[in-house]
Design an enzyme around this catalytic site. Structure first.
Site: not given
Length: 245
Positions: A114, A167
């Site tokens: 990510h 994230n």
């Protein structure tokens, strides 16, 4: 009488649900018309067939790119292939992306990269920190970059109970970074309602070997993050705060 009450409650529920859904569509600009624009000096990087999630660039012009993210509710162009880290030399006139091989006993089959962040040590050794979602969990992987024969050497995996639904990260020093949590719920069904209801329950945390703590909270899906050169401020989507360190 009971049927009437049930109908009233149903009507109120549908009304509130419809209002929340319309508010959600407005927040994500679902009704916005996008006009096509012809870019002048852009071209498709064909090697990145599975898309790209994040990029971080060295002062020398070498760029690291994470690709192949598999995320609940999001389309994936290569569902049966693990994610990869690509390298591009932006000094070239027509740069191409090359896959970086990973050595050191890393589980490449479950690699689901990510956000990424670079750290350069005092001896100019380059380390790449990667948010990974193996089996839909969240870890941070640390790699050393070998520039002579471009590749990554796996060094360590960082896990912590606060590192959930991570994230992005911004590295400050050896095993020290800020990380964003983009969803409070890890269940995809509950995460959907979290977005619909506009629940601002996500946060930014600081991680180090000696201390792990939430430094900012109350955000609706804290996303990408970066830190100023003097490390006094960090900024993420929709907010900028002074670093507590």
């Amino acid at each position: 009488m009971g049927k009437l009450v049930a109908l009233v409650l149903l009507g109120v529920g549908l009304s509130l649900g419809g209002e929340m859904f319309l508010a959600f569509r407005e927040r994500v600009n679902a009704s916005r018309e996008v006009e096509p624009v012809e870019p002048e000096n852009c071209r498709l990087i064909e090697e990145l067939e599975s898309g790209s999630e994040d990029i971080d660039i060295l002062p020398s012009g070498l760029a690291f790119i994470s690709s192949g993210l598999k995320y609940p509710g999001m389309p994936n162009f290569a569902p049966d292939e693990p994610g990869k880290i690509f390298l591009m030399d932006l000094n070239e006139q027509n740069p191409r992306a090359q896959t970086l091989e990973i050595s050191g006993g890393f589980d490449k089959e479950s690699f689901n990269p990510h956000g990424i962040s670079i750290f350069i040590d005092q001896d100019n050794t380059v380390y790449l920190y990667v948010v990974n979602h193996p089996h839909m969990k969240s870890t941070v992987e640390i790699f050393k970059f070998e520039e002579q024969q471009p590749s990554l050497v796996y060094l360590k995996t960082i896990k912590h109970e606060l590192l959930k639904s991570v994230n992005d990260i911004a590295v400050l020093g050896p095993e020290q970074f800020y990380a964003t949590r983009d969803h409070y719920f890890t269940n995809s069904f509950l995460s959907f309602f979290e977005m619909i209801l506009d629940l601002c329950w996500t946060y930014v945390l600081f991680y180090s070997p000696r201390e792990v703590k939430v430094v900012a909270k109350g955000f609706c899906s804290a996303n990408g993050i970066t830190v100023s050169a003097d490390q006094k401020y960090f900024a993420s989507r929709m907010f900028c705060l002074r670093s507590p360190g």
